[in-house]
Design a protein around this motif. Structure first.
Motif, PDB file in Angstrom:
ATOM      1  N   ASN A   1       0.861  -1.185   0.000  1.00  0.00           N
ATOM      2  CA  ASN A   1       0.000   0.000   0.000  1.00  0.00           C
ATOM      3  C   ASN A   1       0.897   1.235   0.000  1.00  0.00           C
ATOM      4  OD1 ASN A   1      -1.679   2.151   0.601  1.00  0.00           O
ATOM      5  ND2 ASN A   1      -2.778   1.096   2.237  1.00  0.00           N
ATOM      6  N   PRO A   2       0.852   2.075  -1.026  1.00  0.00           N
ATOM      7  CA  PRO A   2       1.746   3.235  -1.091  1.00  0.00           C
ATOM      8  C   PRO A   2       1.650   4.165   0.112  1.00  0.00           C
ATOM      9  CG  PRO A   2       0.653   2.897  -3.197  1.00  0.00           C
ATOM     10  CD  PRO A   2      -0.011   1.976  -2.215  1.00  0.00           C
ATOM     11  N   ARG A   3       0.479   4.211   0.755  1.00  0.00           N
ATOM     12  CA  ARG A   3       0.284   5.113   1.894  1.00  0.00           C
ATOM     13  C   ARG A   3       0.753   4.510   3.218  1.00  0.00           C
ATOM     14  NH1 ARG A   3      -3.855   5.206  -1.419  1.00  0.00           N
ATOM     15  NH2 ARG A   3      -5.009   3.667  -0.187  1.00  0.00           N
ATOM     16  N   ASP A   4       0.912   3.183   3.236  1.00  0.00           N
ATOM     17  CA  ASP A   4       1.305   2.526   4.488  1.00  0.00           C
ATOM     18  C   ASP A   4       2.040   1.223   4.166  1.00  0.00           C
ATOM     19  OD1 ASP A   4       1.568   1.992   7.195  1.00  0.00           O
ATOM     20  OD2 ASP A   4      -0.439   1.123   7.379  1.00  0.00           O
ATOM     21  N   PRO A   5       3.199   1.305   3.525  1.00  0.00           N
ATOM     22  CA  PRO A   5       3.875   0.085   3.057  1.00  0.00           C
ATOM     23  C   PRO A   5       4.556  -0.668   4.183  1.00  0.00           C
ATOM     24  CG  PRO A   5       5.220   2.009   2.564  1.00  0.00           C
ATOM     25  CD  PRO A   5       3.926   2.527   3.131  1.00  0.00           C
ATOM     26  N   GLY A   6       4.718  -1.967   3.962  1.00  0.00           N
ATOM     27  CA  GLY A   6       5.501  -2.789   4.867  1.00  0.00           C
ATOM     28  C   GLY A   6       6.981  -2.633   4.570  1.00  0.00           C
ATOM     29  N   VAL A   7       7.799  -3.397   5.293  1.00  0.00           N
ATOM     30  CA  VAL A   7       9.252  -3.292   5.184  1.00  0.00           C
ATOM     31  C   VAL A   7       9.823  -4.624   4.705  1.00  0.00           C
ATOM     32  CG1 VAL A   7      11.398  -2.865   6.448  1.00  0.00           C
ATOM     33  CG2 VAL A   7       9.321  -1.591   7.038  1.00  0.00           C
ATOM     34  N   LEU A   8      10.692  -4.558   3.725  1.00  0.00           N
ATOM     35  CA  LEU A   8      11.363  -5.747   3.197  1.00  0.00           C
ATOM     36  C   LEU A   8      12.661  -5.989   3.964  1.00  0.00           C
ATOM     37  CD1 LEU A   8      11.674  -7.997   1.052  1.00  0.00           C
ATOM     38  CD2 LEU A   8      12.802  -6.285  -0.418  1.00  0.00           C
ATOM     39  N   VAL A   9      12.796  -7.189   4.523  1.00  0.00           N
ATOM     40  CA  VAL A   9      14.048  -7.646   5.134  1.00  0.00           C
ATOM     41  C   VAL A   9      14.648  -8.652   4.160  1.00  0.00           C
ATOM     42  CG1 VAL A   9      15.092  -8.862   7.078  1.00  0.00           C
ATOM     43  CG2 VAL A   9      13.205  -7.250   7.472  1.00  0.00           C
ATOM     44  N   LEU A  10      15.821  -8.349   3.627  1.00  0.00           N
ATOM     45  CA  LEU A  10      16.348  -9.068   2.463  1.00  0.00           C
ATOM     46  C   LEU A  10      17.775  -9.556   2.693  1.00  0.00           C
ATOM     47  CD1 LEU A  10      16.060  -9.882  -0.551  1.00  0.00           C
ATOM     48  CD2 LEU A  10      16.789  -7.557  -1.134  1.00  0.00           C
TER      49      LEU A  10
END
Length: 467
Positions: free
Chosen positions: A373-382
């Motif tokens: 969601n552009p307004r409330d994005p999650g975080v990628l752990v890579l």
């Protein structure tokens, strides 16, 4: 106008549930260039039956399907390709189970592919071969006198020279790759590893994109594969609800992992890290869960059976020690989900955990970003050892061999401010919009068109995918 011929171990027919972004892009390129896609039919023939091609036309594309015998599958596919090349290419030479019979089967099946392809090949066809199953194919065609323009793309990592050299007769693979006009890798690191392998061979060298080895001149390029970014984003935005069974996840902070059940994916390391995260952050218990979606694969291979057992036992231990009535910390699902369902789950997840021990690219990382969601994005752990890390540097990059570090990264991701999440996501999403799977396909075919070797055959220059 020349015809595009794609050759891969498996063929993905239009409308298949397993059709990912790459299959969609290849089908688009094939449609624009009167294409033919050849590969295994997924049918098993009797040993005494001759190999034949079955052709079917769907949507303007010809699909040429070849049956394999059970012995072919055991020795070529499960044997040499997936118990020798796969572990070596993923830096696990200790798991490689070499035998002369398996090596012989690998080259025998490639001979069979060449024999069948020869029956439908036209002089001006442009050929694009995919992945480690079919490395010798160009050499086999060359031996038959064919001079078509031919490219190869490797979907796995390419190993360091010291790892590759654990394979008996590894120089046969290098010689096979030297017979292509263009060899494509995901990352600069893969190409550098390949260059070092060439340098260790007499007369082998790589200067920029120009290579010379075994008396052949060819080119090597870096083409990071991607996804159908717009389609993943569209699917994630759909309003229809997930199945009722997913209602139990409502109200929880979800960390999601999506991987085939494979030792290269580091699934047990990830679960260990999530366990450590919960033990260090007691206030997160009963509020956070890990949804680990892990379809089984290659379960005839002992190394995969061992991984399945180890992961299942670890999940049971974590859930038994930390779980409570109404809350299970790790939800472990051994089945494939369709792309629409996955996209919506990605969007609901606060953290995307993509932590392979080694991966050529890893498209889950890109799908997770595209679904947010552009307004409330999650975080990628890579993982630093996924090819995607070279493009998605705004993710939280981790060492998958360091469970404490991964546990801290999960905490950091959940504590990150919305402004910081939006900033990181926006940078990654802009890159994914510009470099989607269609761009990947276009870049490779354009470079293949410009390759100096082979006939003057080239794809239609007016084609958006041909470049």
């Amino acid at each position: 106008m020349s015809r595009l011929v794609v050759v891969s171990n498996r063929v993905t027919l239009p409308g298949s549930q397993s059709a990912g972004g790459m299959a969609v892009a290849l089908n688009a390129a094939l449609q624009r260039n009167n294409g033919l896609w050849m590969g295994w039919s997924e049918k098993v023939k009797a040993e005494e039956e001759p190999s034949t091609l079955t052709e079917k036309e769907v949507g303007g594309i010809t699909y040429a399907l070849i049956d394999l015998s059970q012995k072919d599958l055991e020795d070529y596919y499960y044997g040499f390709a997936n118990q020798i090349l796969w572990p070596i290419f993923h830096n696990r030479a200790d798991l490689a189970k070499y035998s002369e019979a398996r090596e012989s089967a690998y080259y025998r099946v490639n001979e069979m592919f060449a024999d069948q392809l020869e029956q439908v090949l036209r002089q001006d066809d442009v050929i694009w071969v995919h992945d480690y199953h079919l490395i010798p194919l160009a050499e086999k065609l060359q031996q038959r006198g064919h001079k078509n323009r031919i490219g190869f793309f490797l979907h796995t990592p390419w190993p360091p020279a010291d790892i590759l050299s654990t394979l008996p007769n590894y120089n046969r693979l290098l010689r096979g790759l030297s017979c292509y006009d263009l060899v494509g890798f995901h990352t600069e690191n893969d190409r550098n590893n390949f260059a070092e392998c060439l340098r260790r061979q007499e007369w082998g060298e790589l200067n920029g994109e120009d290579c010379r080895a075994y008396g052949n001149e060819f080119r090597c390029g870096v083409f990071p594969i991607s996804i159908d970014t717009a389609e993943v984003a569209r699917l994630a935005e759909r309003d229809d609800d997930l199945p009722d069974s997913y209602c139990r996840f409502a109200g929880y902070d979800i960390a999601i992992g999506v991987d085939r059940l494979d030792y290269s994916k580091g699934i047990d390391n990830r679960i260990d890290a999530f366990n450590r995260f919960l033990r260090s952050n007691k206030h997160r218990r009963r509020k956070t869960l890990l949804l680990q979606i892990t379809p089984k694969s290659r379960d005839k291979i002992p190394a995969y059976q061992a991984v399945e057992k180890a992961v299942a036992e670890l999940v049971g231990r974590v859930d038994g020690e930390l779980g409570s009535v109404g809350w299970v910390p790790v939800h472990y699902i051994n089945q494939s989900l369709g792309q629409p369902e996955l996209a919506r789950l990605y969007r609901r997840a606060r953290v995307g955990l993509v932590t392979p021990l080694r991966d050529g690219m890893n498209l889950v990382a890109k799908e997770y970003v595209a679904a947010q969601n552009p307004r409330d994005p999650g975080v990628l752990v890579l993982s630093r050892f996924a090819g995607a890390a070279g493009e998605l540097g705004e993710a939280i990059l981790v060492n998958p061999y360091d469970p404490e570090g991964m546990a801290s990264a999960i905490e950091t991701a959940l504590d990150m401010t919305r402004d910081e999440r939006i900033k990181r996501w926006s940078a990654m999403m802009e890159r994914l919009r510009e470099h989607d799977v269609y761009r990947w396909c276009d870049d490779f075919l354009s470079k293949l068109n410009a390759a100096p070797q082979g006939l003057t055959a080239s794809l239609d220059p007016a084609s958006p995918v041909a470049g």
